[in-house]
Design a protein around this motif. Structure first.
Motif, mmCIF file in Angstrom:
data_model
loop_
_atom_site.group_PDB
_atom_site.id
_atom_site.type_symbol
_atom_site.label_atom_id
_atom_site.label_comp_id
_atom_site.label_asym_id
_atom_site.label_seq_id
_atom_site.Cartn_x
_atom_site.Cartn_y
_atom_site.Cartn_z
ATOM 1 N N TYR A 29 -3.800 -11.271 2.565
ATOM 2 C CA TYR A 29 -2.346 -11.017 3.300
ATOM 3 C C TYR A 29 -2.844 -9.937 4.772
ATOM 4 C CZ TYR A 29 -0.703 -11.657 -1.198
ATOM 5 O OH TYR A 29 -0.027 -12.167 -2.103
ATOM 6 N N GLN A 30 -3.826 -9.601 4.953
ATOM 7 C CA GLN A 30 -4.843 -8.303 6.158
ATOM 8 C C GLN A 30 -4.368 -9.487 7.417
ATOM 9 O OE1 GLN A 30 -7.773 -7.060 4.595
ATOM 10 N NE2 GLN A 30 -7.013 -4.829 4.763
ATOM 11 N N ARG A 31 -4.465 -10.784 7.266
ATOM 12 C CA ARG A 31 -4.345 -11.793 8.216
ATOM 13 C C ARG A 31 -3.022 -12.323 8.258
ATOM 14 N NH1 ARG A 31 -9.628 -13.198 5.146
ATOM 15 N NH2 ARG A 31 -8.444 -14.316 4.551
ATOM 16 N N ILE A 83 -6.405 -10.045 -0.204
ATOM 17 C CA ILE A 83 -6.349 -8.177 0.302
ATOM 18 C C ILE A 83 -6.660 -9.481 1.533
ATOM 19 C CG2 ILE A 83 -6.377 -5.753 0.955
ATOM 20 C CD1 ILE A 83 -4.772 -6.599 -1.414
ATOM 21 N N GLY A 84 -7.700 -9.867 1.965
ATOM 22 C CA GLY A 84 -7.890 -9.992 3.710
ATOM 23 C C GLY A 84 -7.097 -11.325 3.330
ATOM 24 N N ASP A 128 -8.284 0.736 -0.098
ATOM 25 C CA ASP A 128 -9.353 0.397 -0.593
ATOM 26 C C ASP A 128 -9.735 1.314 -2.282
ATOM 27 O OD1 ASP A 128 -11.659 -0.354 -2.451
ATOM 28 O OD2 ASP A 128 -13.011 -0.931 -0.943
ATOM 29 N N THR A 187 -8.828 2.699 4.549
ATOM 30 C CA THR A 187 -9.263 1.535 4.997
ATOM 31 C C THR A 187 -7.447 0.952 5.230
ATOM 32 O OG1 THR A 187 -11.158 1.206 4.012
ATOM 33 C CG2 THR A 187 -9.773 -1.135 5.649
ATOM 34 N N GLU A 188 -6.978 1.327 6.593
ATOM 35 C CA GLU A 188 -6.282 0.558 7.001
ATOM 36 C C GLU A 188 -5.705 -0.101 7.985
ATOM 37 O OE1 GLU A 188 -4.161 3.749 5.825
ATOM 38 O OE2 GLU A 188 -3.242 4.632 8.334
ATOM 39 N N ASN A 189 -4.639 -1.005 8.479
ATOM 40 C CA ASN A 189 -4.546 -1.519 9.825
ATOM 41 C C ASN A 189 -3.846 -0.924 10.716
ATOM 42 O OD1 ASN A 189 -4.995 -4.445 7.922
ATOM 43 N ND2 ASN A 189 -2.875 -5.404 8.451
ATOM 44 N N PHE A 218 -3.407 -0.782 4.542
ATOM 45 C CA PHE A 218 -4.386 -0.795 2.579
ATOM 46 C C PHE A 218 -5.178 -0.700 2.711
ATOM 47 C CE2 PHE A 218 -2.870 -5.321 2.541
ATOM 48 C CZ PHE A 218 -1.958 -5.346 4.063
ATOM 49 N N ALA A 235 1.281 -7.837 8.466
ATOM 50 C CA ALA A 235 0.680 -7.011 8.453
ATOM 51 C C ALA A 235 0.122 -5.495 9.127
ATOM 52 C CB ALA A 235 -1.019 -7.369 8.108
ATOM 53 N N ASP A 236 0.121 -5.719 10.104
ATOM 54 C CA ASP A 236 0.174 -4.433 10.915
ATOM 55 C C ASP A 236 1.101 -3.280 9.984
ATOM 56 O OD1 ASP A 236 -2.256 -5.421 12.253
ATOM 57 O OD2 ASP A 236 -1.073 -5.959 14.131
#
Length: 134
Positions: free
Chosen positions: A32-34, A29-30, A45, A2-4, A43, A38-39
């Motif tokens: 940080y992803q927001r 992590i959620g 898993d 899973t990655e941005n 990330f 973050a793009d």
């Protein structure tokens, strides 16, 4: 994996390896992803069976401790990993600068190592809270 999605090539990005089976880790992590920037971060898993953190990072090690692969391929973990992640997220860069001050990274690493034994208990609490909200 899973990655941005990012505009930059994967090889030029920081890669964060995290334990997606851990509710606490997922929540962090959620967050940080927001964050803005973050793009530019991949990330991964590592709890997923198809995750491949690479030959220099066994899956068990990736799940037990926070790891980040820097854009140049160097693998860092713990406080150094967080400092690397913070350095690519604009809102977290001030903390990354503080982490570079003499002695600060060592203190952050001590705090992180102190946190690791508590992590499973906190993860269970976060998991219970999440289920209670459902």
């Amino acid at each position: 994996m899973t990655e941005n999605r990012a505009t930059r090539d994967h090889a030029e990005r920081v890669t964060v390896y995290y334990d997606g089976d851990c509710p606490l880790c997922r929540a962090e992590i959620g967050h940080y992803q927001r964050c803005r920037g973050a793009d530019d971060v991949a990330f991964v898993d590592v709890s997923r069976p198809d995750a491949d953190p690479g030959p220099d990072l066994p899956r068990e090690a990736a799940m037990a401790r926070f790891h980040v692969r820097e854009a140049d391929g160097r693998l860092v973990s713990g406080a150094a990993g967080f400092a690397t992640l913070w350095s690519v997220l604009p809102g977290w860069r001030p903390l990354a600068r503080i982490a570079r001050l003499p002695g600060v990274r060592a203190l952050l690493e001590l705090a992180y190592r102190g946190f690791l034994p508590v992590r499973p208990h906190l993860a269970r609490m976060v998991g219970r809270l999440g289920r209670a909200r459902e």
